[in-house]
Design a protein around this motif. Structure first.
Motif, PDB file in Angstrom:
ATOM      1  N   ALA A 194     -32.112  32.691  57.180  1.00 53.88           N
ATOM      2  CA  ALA A 194     -32.137  32.185  58.346  1.00 53.88           C
ATOM      3  C   ALA A 194     -33.503  31.358  58.320  1.00 53.88           C
ATOM      4  CB  ALA A 194     -32.549  33.322  59.393  1.00 53.88           C
ATOM      5  N   GLU A 195     -33.522  30.724  59.700  1.00 57.00           N
ATOM      6  CA  GLU A 195     -34.834  29.751  59.856  1.00 57.00           C
ATOM      7  C   GLU A 195     -34.988  28.681  58.977  1.00 57.00           C
ATOM      8  OE1 GLU A 195     -36.269  33.516  59.714  1.00 57.00           O
ATOM      9  OE2 GLU A 195     -35.247  33.480  61.447  1.00 57.00           O
ATOM     10  N   GLU A 228     -34.195  41.042  56.005  1.00 57.77           N
ATOM     11  CA  GLU A 228     -35.820  40.760  56.215  1.00 57.77           C
ATOM     12  C   GLU A 228     -36.385  42.135  56.717  1.00 57.77           C
ATOM     13  OE1 GLU A 228     -36.954  37.274  58.889  1.00 57.77           O
ATOM     14  OE2 GLU A 228     -37.367  38.995  60.561  1.00 57.77           O
ATOM     15  N   HIS A 240     -32.284  41.644  60.795  1.00 58.35           N
ATOM     16  CA  HIS A 240     -32.852  40.544  61.096  1.00 58.35           C
ATOM     17  C   HIS A 240     -32.380  40.186  62.638  1.00 58.35           C
ATOM     18  CE1 HIS A 240     -33.535  35.835  60.939  1.00 58.35           C
ATOM     19  NE2 HIS A 240     -34.480  36.444  60.164  1.00 58.35           N
ATOM     20  N   HIS A 284     -40.750  37.520  53.780  1.00 61.06           N
ATOM     21  CA  HIS A 284     -40.450  38.472  54.850  1.00 61.06           C
ATOM     22  C   HIS A 284     -38.761  38.383  54.507  1.00 61.06           C
ATOM     23  CE1 HIS A 284     -41.250  34.921  56.758  1.00 61.06           C
ATOM     24  NE2 HIS A 284     -40.112  35.146  57.281  1.00 61.06           N
ATOM     25  N   HIS A 285     -38.353  37.413  53.952  1.00 59.21           N
ATOM     26  CA  HIS A 285     -36.664  37.448  53.743  1.00 59.21           C
ATOM     27  C   HIS A 285     -36.576  37.854  52.158  1.00 59.21           C
ATOM     28  CE1 HIS A 285     -35.960  33.977  56.923  1.00 59.21           C
ATOM     29  NE2 HIS A 285     -36.179  35.247  57.525  1.00 59.21           N
TER      30      HIS A 285
HETATM   31 MN    MN Z   1     -36.413  35.567  59.643  1.00 62.22          MN
END
Ligand code: MN
Length: 499
Positions: free
Chosen positions: A306-307, A336, A353, A451-452
């Motif tokens: 993500a992101e 996450e 997440h 954090h991922h």
């Molecule tokens: Mn994230």
């Protein structure tokens, strides 16, 4: 299912020489054949082992190693020095070998034959001697290999070879991973960034970006009948948890994700991408953040971060390849670290997440919910909700330290949450990091872990360590043996070792 090759073979190459005559070499070949037969019959190896003729000269060794390089079905080589095999004749072959190698340090005979042992027996059961000569040249060449020690019929030894095979597949397949970046990394975020050129040099990953509206056009072009059919599939497969929303409006939201799933997969398939990243802040013409759609792609073997987190997307894809075809697999996902339970004795991290957790890790029923996202500016996305399996697992984070990559590998224990969380509209897992939350979290933060994570129930710390070693990158482990003082020193010393 995104296609992964599952019919790889591993070559079994026995080393010897002609000092003891033809009779000895005949026995070497016979013993090797028996070992290969037993390994294949054991059910402990995920791939077939193929016996090669005994290697007794530099020319044959060189040719065999190059044949291994050139055979697309060969994923690695298992070597064993049945008798003494002078190691200078291995130099050229090992220098030219580009496939993963396991040095199986075994011996045909298990127990000393006290009553009958003589010098002929000694010469014919000599790997304690021959494998050391062979191992020496490996160390001198500074070449990476996996060493497995023990009797070939021992189940634990066979399982260790089997686990290494999956690592070897990860080494081999890493270079084929192609990551599609939809837009860029989330603005201002550090840990999802990294050197993409270095990632291609080290891991082979191809990482390309596209404007979000290129893929949004594919989503917009999905025919209504295909969307309707997929929505029907969703409604038959998952529990609809509409929480009082209007059923027709709910279905419309779900249908948006069906269009995204079909459109994204078409886009990725046409361009041969195996992993994808999105960014909730750059959604262009997409009506919803891809949620349910990404979860379904993850389930079919795609990597996701993500992101814009392309490193985690590639790692998720890699770990899905490594675990492909695992009997009774428990699952592999993007994950996450979200929020803690800090109650003494019950410490753990609630994993989730915003949406994109892979249903392969689900335990029990999977539902569909439609909820506001609370971030970004799009309509409420549909997502799959579930809780996850229990048991040991591994969480990994690949970070870019500026001058090198570091893989942080944490052994974790997945548990059930004490109580249901009916208001939480996302899929979750809950785990306690080894050795405990206090030390595990401190070590993770000291190492710079993200954090991922790329997470799997079906891989071990050792498999990931071996993979990192084969790729030539730093790996640090946080497990039951971790203590902070030693861990700090390890990071300090690694900074010199990987300078
Ligand atoms: Mn994230």
């Amino acid at each position: 299912m995104l296609q992964t090759k599952t019919d790889y073979q591993f070559w079994f190459c026995t080393g010897s020489q002609d000092l003891y005559g033809d009779e000895c070499l005949r026995k070497v070949a016979e013993h090797s054949a028996k070992i290969v037969e037993a390994l294949n019959a054991s059910g402990n190896l995920p791939f077939e082992v193929v016996l090669k003729p005994t290697l007794i000269s530099q020319a044959v060794i060189r040719k065999t190693m190059n044949d291994a390089n050139n055979d697309p079905n060969c994923a690695g080589v298992i070597t064993w020095m049945h008798t003494f095999s002078p190691a200078k004749m291995w130099i050229l072959g090992l220098q030219e070998l580009r496939k993963p190698l396991c040095h199986l340090h075994t011996q045909f005979n298990e127990e000393l034959p006290y009553d009958t042992i003589d010098m002929d027996f000694m010469n014919e059961n000599q790997s304690a001697h021959g494998d050391r000569e062979y191992g020496h040249i490996f160390s001198r060449l500074n070449k990476q290999r996996k060493i497995v020690v023990g009797h070939w019929a021992d189940e634990a030894v066979q399982k260790e070879v089997g686990a290494w095979m999956r690592t070897a597949i990860g080494v081999l397949e890493s270079s084929h991973i192609r990551v599609c970046r939809i837009a860029d990394n989330m603005r201002n975020v550090a840990v999802t960034e990294g050197d993409k050129v270095e990632a291609q040099i080290k891991f082979g990953w191809e990482i390309d970006a596209y404007p979000v509206n290129e893929i949004a056009e594919y989503v917009a072009a999905v025919p209504q009948n295909e969307i309707d059919a997929l929505v029907e599939e969703y409604y038959s497969k998952y529990k609809i948890i509409d929480e009082g929303r209007d059923p027709a409006e709910f279905r419309q939201h779900v249908a948006v994700q069906a269009g995204i799933e079909i459109g994204f997969e078409k886009f990725l398939t046409e361009r041969d991408y195996h992993a994808v990243v999105t960014h909730f802040g750059d959604l262009g013409a997409l009506k919803q953040l891809p949620g349910l759609a990404i979860q379904r792609l993850l389930e079919r073997g795609y990597g996701f971060g993500a992101e814009g987190d392309w490193k985690t997307a590639a790692m998720v894809r890699l770990m899905k390849i490594m675990t492909a075809g695992t009997p009774n697999a428990k699952g592999t996902s993007f994950m996450e670290d979200y929020t803690y339970n800090l109650v003494p004795g019950k410490e753990g991290i609630l994993q989730a997440h915003m949406l994109e957790v892979c249903p392969t890790i689900a335990d029990g029923e999977i539902g569909i919910k439609v909820n506001p996202l609370s971030m970004g500016d799009r309509e409420d996305p549909a997502r799959l909700v579930f809780t996850s399996k229990t048991g040991p697992a591994v969480a990994t984070s690949l970070i870019d330290l500026g001058n090198r990559f570091r893989l942080i590998i944490n052994a974790v224990e997945c548990k059930k949450c004490e109580k249901p969380m009916p208001k939480l509209p996302v899929a979750t897992a809950f785990w306690t990091p080894q050795p405990n939350l206090k030390v595990g979290a401190e070590a993770w933060i000291l190492a710079g872990g993200a954090h991922h994570t790329a997470f799997s129930y079906d891989l071990t710390v050792d498999q990931m360590v071996d993979w990192a070693e084969a790729m030539g990158i730093e790996a640090v482990v946080i497990d039951e043996n971790t203590n902070i003082r030693d861990f700090k020193n390890e990071l300090r010393w690694n900074a010199i070792a990987y300078k």
